[in-house]
Design a protein around this motif. Structure first.
Motif, PDB file in Angstrom:
ATOM      1  N   SER A 246      -4.559   1.089  -3.912  1.00  0.00           N
ATOM      2  CA  SER A 246      -3.453   0.718  -3.026  1.00  0.00           C
ATOM      3  C   SER A 246      -3.713  -0.587  -2.278  1.00  0.00           C
TER       4      SER A 246
ATOM      5  N   HIS B 275       3.120   6.231  -1.228  1.00  0.00           N
ATOM      6  CA  HIS B 275       1.823   6.676  -1.750  1.00  0.00           C
ATOM      7  C   HIS B 275       0.768   6.682  -0.654  1.00  0.00           C
ATOM      8  N   ARG B 276       0.905   5.762   0.285  1.00  0.00           N
ATOM      9  CA  ARG B 276      -0.081   5.656   1.362  1.00  0.00           C
ATOM     10  C   ARG B 276       0.269   6.533   2.558  1.00  0.00           C
TER      11      ARG B 276
ATOM     12  N   ARG C  96      -2.315   7.494 -10.127  1.00  0.00           N
ATOM     13  CA  ARG C  96      -1.221   8.063  -9.324  1.00  0.00           C
ATOM     14  C   ARG C  96      -0.835   9.444  -9.841  1.00  0.00           C
TER      15      ARG C  96
ATOM     16  N   ASP D  84      -0.436   2.255  -9.878  1.00  0.00           N
ATOM     17  CA  ASP D  84      -0.580   3.369 -10.809  1.00  0.00           C
ATOM     18  C   ASP D  84      -2.043   3.812 -10.912  1.00  0.00           C
TER      19      ASP D  84
ATOM     20  N   TRP E 168      -4.016   3.779  -8.534  1.00  0.00           N
ATOM     21  CA  TRP E 168      -4.324   4.281  -7.177  1.00  0.00           C
ATOM     22  C   TRP E 168      -5.236   3.322  -6.422  1.00  0.00           C
TER      23      TRP E 168
ATOM     24  N   SER F  87      -3.397  11.987  -8.888  1.00  0.00           N
ATOM     25  CA  SER F  87      -3.263  12.370  -7.480  1.00  0.00           C
ATOM     26  C   SER F  87      -2.143  13.397  -7.294  1.00  0.00           C
ATOM     27  N   TYR F  88      -1.022  13.189  -7.988  1.00  0.00           N
ATOM     28  CA  TYR F  88       0.084  14.149  -7.895  1.00  0.00           C
ATOM     29  C   TYR F  88      -0.316  15.506  -8.470  1.00  0.00           C
TER      30      TYR F  88
END
Length: 421
Positions: free
Chosen positions: A194, A230-231, A384, A190, A192, A387-388
């Motif tokens: 990763s 996500h990646r 996250r 969450d 980010w 990023s969206y």
């Protein structure tokens, strides 16, 4: 014969099943060097009133485990007998009672030095801390403090397993450690982070294997599928979804099977495999329709049900070119996602805005994003989600380059967006 309602109430509030109460009582007795012979049948006799006055040692153990006197637990001695003196050290009982019940003030309970072997009560205590973290994640989303707390819970579980009263308790503690580590991975995801999330998930998968816990394994593969998306590793997301489908728990509980199929569907939609994505989505819907609502399941799965599947279906449909169907699914999801799942509601709202934007309804899409900020007001936006929002912003610029709508959106939300970074 009258049922013991006081004991039934105390059992319900403790979170124990009948079998777990029997095991906790036995653990306590063994901690005193005595034999633990209480069975599920013994507990049933207490609950039904068939046994009105248990053995003195059992009474002491019940008081310690449930944190109430035998009178408060509904037990009464025969009229012609007085309650015998206690045979158990009161200091030991108080220490045990503190260990079992004194955990509500902290998100992750602290370890108290205890002379007895680690048993069921310790497992349940740790799980209560995990439930608190799960509730915090649902409301605020993942963050560094939550990740640290989850890793502390995993460390505690692994420390306790060295003193486990039995191999069964040791495996359950490994399972709890896997759950805590998976929770840490979700928080890192969450935020980010990763690479950190990936390391946590690999560790959690090892712990789930040590626990021989298929539910924990599915939880980890579910998060692996999310992280791969996500990646941008879409094929890996499909493989992780398929690994989740292959876990043993999907064969006995269709709710888990539904979640695994839904993750596979999103992975397939991300690589442009429309037909297989919709087929996997159909399998998820069919499995969910078969899932019982009265099953006992871990708290981390509480988010998943018809509403969340609609939210995931919106993602699948949008990525397979059906933005109108995605918008409809998002509206239905938002009408059903519980209010306390604030982070999930915000993500579903952002998916709604994305589906609207992909239909070139930029005004409505921008209005929908306003609700995302409103939902998360008072808390920093998880990485996250930021990023969206960045993806939405780029799509908005592509759709309406240089327009007043883009400038208005930037002017209105840049401050909130930047402050959350």
């Amino acid at each position: 014969m009258e049922a013991n309602r006081c004991l039934t109430e105390a059992l319900g509030q403790s979170g124990f099943t009948q079998a777990e109460l029997a095991e906790a009582v036995n653990d306590y007795l063994r901690s005193l060097g005595r034999d633990g012979t209480v069975s599920d049948r013994t507990v049933r006799h207490w609950l039904t009133g068939k046994t009105r006055w248990p053995h003195p040692r059992q009474r002491d153990a019940l008081e310690a485990v449930l944190g109430r006197s035998v009178g408060e637990l509904g037990f009464r001695p025969p009229a012609d007998r007085r309650s015998p003196a206690r045979t158990e050290d009161p200091v030991h009982r108080r220490n045990f009672l503190t260990a079992v019940t004194g955990t509500t003030a902290a998100v992750v309970p602290l370890v108290a030095a205890r002379p007895y072997a680690v048993g069921t009560a310790d497992v349940i205590r740790l799980r209560s801390g995990l439930d608190a973290l799960t509730a915090l994640d649902a409301s605020k989303g993942g963050h560094e403090a939550l990740e640290r707390a989850a890793l502390a819970g995993a460390s505690e579980a692994l420390g306790l397993q060295k003193r486990a009263a039995s191999q069964r308790i040791r495996q359950r503690l490994f399972g709890v450690a896997a759950n805590y580590t998976a929770s840490a991975a979700r928080s890192a995801m969450d935020a980010w982070e990763s690479d950190r999330a990936h390391g946590h998930l690999n560790r959690a998968l090892y712990l789930a294997g040590m626990a021989k816990d298929p539910v924990a394994e599915l939880q980890v593969w579910n998060l692996h599928a999310m992280l791969a998306l996500h990646r941008g590793e879409f094929s890996q997301a499909v493989h992780a979804g398929q690994a989740a489908q292959a876990t043993a728990v999907t064969r006995r509980d269709p709710l888990f099977a539904s979640l695994a199929h839904a993750r596979t569907a999103i992975g397939r939609s991300s690589i442009g495999d429309r037909q297989d994505a919709l087929r996997s989505l159909g399998h998820a819907e069919e499995a969910l329709a078969k899932a019982g609502t009265d099953e006992s399941r871990p708290s981390w799965l509480a988010f998943y049900g018809p509403a969340e599947l609609l939210a995931l279906a919106s993602v699948v449909r949008d990525r397979t070119g059906d933005s109108a169907g995605a918008e409809a699914a998002s509206h239905r999801a938002l009408s059903a996602i519980p209010r306390h799942f604030r982070r999930n509601r915000a993500l579903a709202t952002l998916q709604l805005a994305t589906a609207q934007l992909h239909q070139r309804d930029a005004d409505q899409a921008c209005a929908s994003t306003a609700k995302v900020f409103a939902l998360m007001r008072g808390n920093a936006l998880p990485g996250r989600m930021r990023s969206y929002l960045g993806d939405f912003h780029r799509d908005l610029i592509t759709l309406a380059p240089g327009s007043g709508l883009v400038r208005e959106w930037e002017d209105r939300y840049r401050s909130e967006w930047s402050q959350a970074r």
